[in-house]
Design an enzyme around this catalytic site. Structure first.
Site, PDB file in Angstrom:
ATOM      1  N   PRO A 231       0.844  -1.195   0.000  1.00  0.00           N
ATOM      2  CA  PRO A 231       0.000   0.000   0.000  1.00  0.00           C
ATOM      3  C   PRO A 231       0.886   1.256   0.000  1.00  0.00           C
ATOM      4  O   PRO A 231       1.537   1.555   0.992  1.00  0.00           O
ATOM      5  CB  PRO A 231      -0.800  -0.129   1.298  1.00  0.00           C
ATOM      6  CG  PRO A 231      -0.094  -1.135   2.122  1.00  0.00           C
ATOM      7  CD  PRO A 231       0.780  -1.954   1.246  1.00  0.00           C
ATOM      8  N   ASP A 420       5.599   2.566   2.502  1.00  0.00           N
ATOM      9  CA  ASP A 420       4.734   1.395   2.663  1.00  0.00           C
ATOM     10  C   ASP A 420       3.862   1.630   3.899  1.00  0.00           C
ATOM     11  O   ASP A 420       4.357   1.660   5.024  1.00  0.00           O
ATOM     12  CB  ASP A 420       5.641   0.167   2.845  1.00  0.00           C
ATOM     13  CG  ASP A 420       4.854  -1.116   3.026  1.00  0.00           C
ATOM     14  OD1 ASP A 420       3.629  -1.058   3.264  1.00  0.00           O
ATOM     15  OD2 ASP A 420       5.489  -2.190   2.938  1.00  0.00           O
ATOM     16  N   HIS A 421       2.571   1.813   3.661  1.00  0.00           N
ATOM     17  CA  HIS A 421       1.678   2.186   4.768  1.00  0.00           C
ATOM     18  C   HIS A 421       1.529   1.079   5.804  1.00  0.00           C
ATOM     19  O   HIS A 421       0.996   1.295   6.885  1.00  0.00           O
ATOM     20  CB  HIS A 421       0.299   2.571   4.200  1.00  0.00           C
ATOM     21  CG  HIS A 421      -0.439   3.583   5.033  1.00  0.00           C
ATOM     22  ND1 HIS A 421      -0.180   3.802   6.362  1.00  0.00           N
ATOM     23  CD2 HIS A 421      -1.444   4.454   4.709  1.00  0.00           C
ATOM     24  CE1 HIS A 421      -0.992   4.733   6.834  1.00  0.00           C
ATOM     25  NE2 HIS A 421      -1.766   5.162   5.849  1.00  0.00           N
ATOM     26  N   ARG A 422       1.996  -0.110   5.473  1.00  0.00           N
ATOM     27  CA  ARG A 422       1.925  -1.172   6.480  1.00  0.00           C
ATOM     28  C   ARG A 422       2.875  -0.896   7.626  1.00  0.00           C
ATOM     29  O   ARG A 422       2.626  -1.269   8.764  1.00  0.00           O
ATOM     30  CB  ARG A 422       2.291  -2.529   5.859  1.00  0.00           C
ATOM     31  CG  ARG A 422       1.275  -3.030   4.866  1.00  0.00           C
ATOM     32  CD  ARG A 422       1.764  -4.291   4.189  1.00  0.00           C
ATOM     33  NE  ARG A 422       3.060  -4.059   3.523  1.00  0.00           N
ATOM     34  CZ  ARG A 422       3.726  -4.990   2.869  1.00  0.00           C
ATOM     35  NH1 ARG A 422       3.251  -6.224   2.796  1.00  0.00           N
ATOM     36  NH2 ARG A 422       4.872  -4.704   2.289  1.00  0.00           N
TER      37      ARG A 422
END
Ligand SMILES: Cc1cc2nc3c(=O)[nH]c(=O)nc-3n(C[C@H](O)[C@H](O)[C@H](O)COP(=O)(O)OP(=O)(O)OC[C@H]3O[C@@H](n4cnc5c(N)ncnc54)[C@H](O)[C@@H]3O)c2cc1C
Lengths: 450, 481
Positions: A231, A420-422
């Site tokens: 993401p 990376d939104h994780r």
């Protein structure tokens, strides 16, 4: 007669694309004479001849993909007899046997392994059976052609059996495993609603088709996987680099004088001119120490975030072969001048196709300044398995409202941090970019941090 | 149905309780299957444990101690000569067998494997009748592990001897050490004949050996055999190669044996008397009395049941392992096959894909080889390079006085991949295990060379031989160029 198998080209590399032969059948070569140029996923390499002798067969053509460990050149080195001394008796014996092979290729000497011998550890052989792979079809990358578990994994992906149904006449393609079909195969992204992969309609005008090969293929795989699996969030900002640019240009003038005085450039003594990228890279390396989530990877198998305590910063370089990402190792521990020197040195190697695999691997964060060619903000895709990438736009003079509500002409560098939104959230990205901005706009801040 | 007949149902039936069969039975039980094990003898362990590997190696070890004590006089050991108490020796061998065999029995009982004592014969593709236990077993899968038995001498040779107990020793009888005969003729120069012959020579018998072929130990490379033959020539009264026994008659205190040199038929045979005669002329698979015809399995000319690489016979739910299947008749091959067959039955991806089955001969000195032999390489026209390292150059061999022999390593000329290893000398049987691992792992010479081998040990000889094959050993003189 010596059968030359494509040697190990570097860790994790199982094949290369033949770019060009330097020899032809019948040529006499000395040991170490260049035989051909090969391009791998990572770099172009010249393969030297391991023997002196006469070329008696070339088993590939430019454009072909050659597996590591497969025989691709046969050299008549006249010394087939060295080993033959011991086996003179056997050869007599074989004379009586009917000739099995006809001329098309030079008859390989009796160098085959004992029949049915597979070179792989017992556990690897079992793994192959479990994966449903006929291990005799896998070319091994280990010493002597030993098949490793990694080879099996790679075989499963890239070598999933040649798909020659489309052009059965093309015998050359028969042993090539990794041609474009890797992308043509129906996508196995089951379970994602609305996801559909459309076939390409018949074009409405003249087209030219080009298979995905080596670097292009690699880029395609990486970018597709990265953009689908991570993401991405982009955080954009502008950095005022007026002051740092002034100082940089002044420094470069002094360097030019030194070079004119004829001193050789080295990393320590006379590192040559600095680019803005070197400043950014130093600032990034320093900033990452406070924002470890942008110097991280996701370990999917264990569902863990892996924070790296080393800072190897890659930078995207546009080369005649395509996009490459040379890596400045331990950028945090090198001086500004040292980093500047490494960047120019690596970029030169990449441009000339002389860069080696270690110089292209091991990165923990990437900076791309492709935007410098033109445009304002870029939206880069993260270089998996890293967790963030910094995209630089082109430095331009812009009218800027400064402290006392006056408008001044300032040099502005547009930047985008994609992450990376994780592993990180927007607030951390904003703070990290803020930090970079502070370092690059404020000389004391920069000096005290790097 | 006969009165009192028992009927059992099982998933897996194993016929034969030798190293192949009992391993298969235990492994199957461990994988959660229902197992019945049928064995005609009272003890488990098969030929290997009751009359093969174990008793022979126990006896050979004891004889080796005496030989060492003799050698040790040179090292200052003082004694008035060594002799054996035959009764004690026999009991020691028997006890060793008993302990191990009851060990196997407890392992089998521990898994609650149904064990039936009797002779199994197939009735149809899913049924056997066990003679002696009056039991019928219905099964889903069967593993045939009935092993092999000794070849009798030709009737022509035996015709003057009494029917029933002819008085000629089998290897099993010889290993029972009933006595130390004054003189012993060993018929057969294979490993069993040589092992037992050398053992009795060590016990004090005057031993002669007769072998039909021109060479002893025909499966092994000649250079390995040479070292052992030198010892035999010293320790035996006579070694007749290229000769055969044509008649044996009983005489007082033994046998009169007529032998002929096979090369010229015309020549009259020569006669000699021996206290004992041992027939060690090979073995044949136990496939004759199994009812194989009733399930459509036909053994080949040698009596072997055809199998594929997962030990499956042409009848897909029936497997065959060990001495009844192709390949060397050795215990460790039988037990590995037992595991493969069971795993395949249990749906695992297993196969007998071993590259090397080590062969070990407990002669004096020992011979062992694994992977490709030089003879094989020559016959099949496989290119190789070879490095040999003599034990005379090994520190440990000097320090123990066991300098007879050498280690050789065969490797692919270009890739240095190790193809085979041959060893003759002290501890060959132990050293060959490392060599086998190297071959299975696909190791190259360098892998052996850079692996540190403890000093001073015999294991260094393998590393040195690999160096010889690669570029020469530190411990050898350089060949003058
Ligand atoms: C003197 C001697 C020395 C040896 N030394 C060695 C050595 O050093 N190393 C080595 O690896 N090998 C050695 N061997 C060979 C080894 O013993 C055999 O390879 C091994 O025993 C084969 O195992 P198996 O399980 O196939 O059969 P076996 O061990 O032969 O066992 C088969 C079993 O099946 C039983 N049986 C047969 N038919 C039936 C039936 N119809 N119903 C029920 N039961 C049945 C038999 O009673 C027997 O117990 C030696 C052999 C001999 C004779």
């Amino acid at each position: 007669m010596f059968e030359f198998k494509l040697p190990d080209l570097g860790e994790g590399i199982h094949e290369g694309e033949l770019l060009q032969w330097h020899v032809a059948v019948g040529d006499t070569v000395k040991e170490d004479d260049p035989l051909c140029e090969m391009e791998t996923d990572k770099a172009a390499v010249t393969i030297p001849s391991p023997r002196a002798g006469v070329i008696s067969a070339l088993n590939a053509s430019p454009g072909d993909t050659v597996d590591v460990g497969s025989v691709f050149v046969v050299i008549d080195d006249g010394s087939g007899d060295a080993a033959a001394k011991e086996k003179a008796a056997q050869e007599e014996a074989s004379d009586t046997a009917p000739q099995e092979k006809n001329a098309s290729r030079p008859d390989p000497p009796s160098e085959q392994r004992p029949k049915g011998r597979v070179l792989a550890a017992p556990a690897t052989r079992r793994l192959a059976r479990e994966m449903g792979i006929d291990i005799t079809q896998v070319s091994g990358s280990g010493p002597g052609g030993r098949v490793t578990p990694e080879d099996l994994n790679a075989y499963d992906g890239a070598d999933a059996g040649p798909d020659t149904a489309e052009n059965p006449e093309d015998t050359a393609a028969e042993d090539r495993a990794s041609e474009p079909k890797a992308v043509a195969e129906p996508l196995e992204v089951s379970g994602i609603p609305f996801l559909e992969v459309q076939g390409l309609a018949t074009p409405d005008g003249p087209v030219e088709r080009e298979p995905f090969r080596s670097l292009r293929n690699k880029v395609a795989v990486k970018m597709t996987s990265s953009s689908i699996l991570m993401p991405h969030v982009a955080h954009m900002d502008d950095i005022d680099v007026t002051d740092i640019e002034a100082q940089r240009l002044a420094y470069n003038l002094r360097q030019a004088d030194k070079s004119d005085a004829g001193r050789e450039e080295t990393a320590e003594k006379n590192p040559g001119k600095l680019t803005l990228l070197a400043f950014v890279m130093k600032a990034v390396a320093a900033g990452l120490k406070d924002y470890p989530m942008f110097n991280a990877s996701v370990d999917l198998s264990s569902r863990e975030i892996v924070y790296k305590k080393y800072y190897n910063i890659g930078f995207a370089a546009d080369t005649p072969r395509g996009l490459m990402v040379p890596v400045v190792h331990d950028a945090d521990r090198q001086s500004l001048a040292g980093v500047g020197y490494r960047i120019r040195h690596l970029a030169g190697l990449a441009r000339n196709g002389e860069i080696s695999v270690p110089e292209l691997t091991g990165g923990t964060f990437t900076i791309t300044n492709v935007g410098a060619i033109g445009g304002t903000h870029v939206f880069p895709i993260i270089n998996a398995p890293e967790s963030a990438i910094l995209g630089l736009g082109r430095v331009e003079k812009r009218p800027v409202v400064v402290g006392d509500d006056k408008i001044r002409v300032r040099k502005i560098l547009p930047v985008t941090l994609c992450f990376d939104h994780r592993v990180a959230d927007g607030a951390q990205a904003a703070a990290f970019v803020r930090d970079l901005k502070d370092m690059l706009e404020n000389r004391l801040e920069f000096m005290s941090r790097i | 149905m006969v009165v009192g007949e028992m009927i059992l149902e099982t998933d897996i039936l194993v016929i034969g309780g030798g190293p192949g069969g009992y391993t298969a039975a235990i492994h199957a039980a461990d994988l959660g299957r229902d197992v019945v094990l049928v064995e005609s003898r009272k003890q488990l362990g098969g030929v290997c444990l009751t009359e093969g590997c174990i008793p022979s190696k126990t006896l050979i070890h004891a004889v080796g101690l005496a030989r060492n004590a003799d050698d040790a006089r040179r090292m200052g050991l003082v004694h008035d000569g060594i002799s054996f108490d035959v009764d004690k020796l026999r009991r020691h061998v028997q006890k060793t067998v008993k302990v191990l065999s009851s060990g196997v029995s407890s392992l089998v009982e521990n898994r609650e494997i149904e064990r039936i004592t009797g002779h199994a014969r197939f009735q149809d593709k899913n049924t056997v009748y066990v003679d002696g236990a009056n039991t019928i077993v219905h099964f889903n899968h069967a593993i045939i592990a009935t092993g092999s038995e000794i070849n009798a001498l030709p009737a022509e040779v035996m015709k003057n001897l009494p029917d029933g107990d002819s008085g000629i020793w089998t290897s099993a009888q010889a290993l029972g050490v009933p006595e130390i005969p004054e003189s012993l003729l060993v018929i057969g120069g294979g490993y069993i004949g040589l092992e037992i012959g050398q053992a009795y020579a060590g016990l004090g018998s005057r031993v002669s050996l007769v072998e039909f072929n021109e060479a002893l130990l025909s499966g092994a490379d000649k250079d390995l055999v040479r070292v052992v033959v030198t010892h035999c020539e010293r320790d035996f009264e006579a070694v007749h190669t290229g000769a055969k026994v044509t008649a044996i008659e009983p005489v007082e205190d033994g046998f009169r044996v007529t032998m002929e040199k096979s090369e010229d038929e015309s020549q009259e045979g020569f006669q000699q008397e021996f206290t004992r005669v041992l027939a060690a002329t090979g073995r044949h698979p136990n496939t004759r009395d199994l009812g194989l015809d009733l399930i459509g399995l036909e053994p080949d000319a040698k009596g072997l049941i055809p199998t594929d690489e997962v030990c499956r016979t042409p009848v897909p739910h029936i497997f065959a392992i060990g001495d009844v299947a192709k390949g060397p008749a050795l215990a460790h091959k039988a037990s590995r096959e037992g595991k493969v067959a069971v795993e395949v039955i249990c749906g695992k991806s297993s196969a007998f894909d071993n590259v090397a089955v080590p062969a070990v001969l407990f002669t004096h000195p020992e011979i062992a080889w694994t992977g490709l032999t030089e003879a094989d390489a020559k016959e099949k026209n496989i290119a190789y390079k070879v490095g040999k390292f003599p034990l005379t150059a090994l520190g440990r061999a000097r320090s123990t006085g066991k300098t007879d022999g050498f280690v050789k390593v065969l490797a692919e000329p270009e890739s240095d991949v190790i193809l085979g290893v041959g060893i003759v000398g002290e501890h060959a049987s132990e050293l060959v295990a490392e060599a086998t691992l190297a071959i299975e792992m696909g190791a190259c010479l360098e892998d052996l060379i850079v692996t540190i081998h403890p000093h001073p040990t015999f294991s260094e000889s393998l590393m040195e031989a690999a160096e010889m094959a690669s570029h020469g050993s530190v411990h050898m003189m350089k060949a003058s160029s």
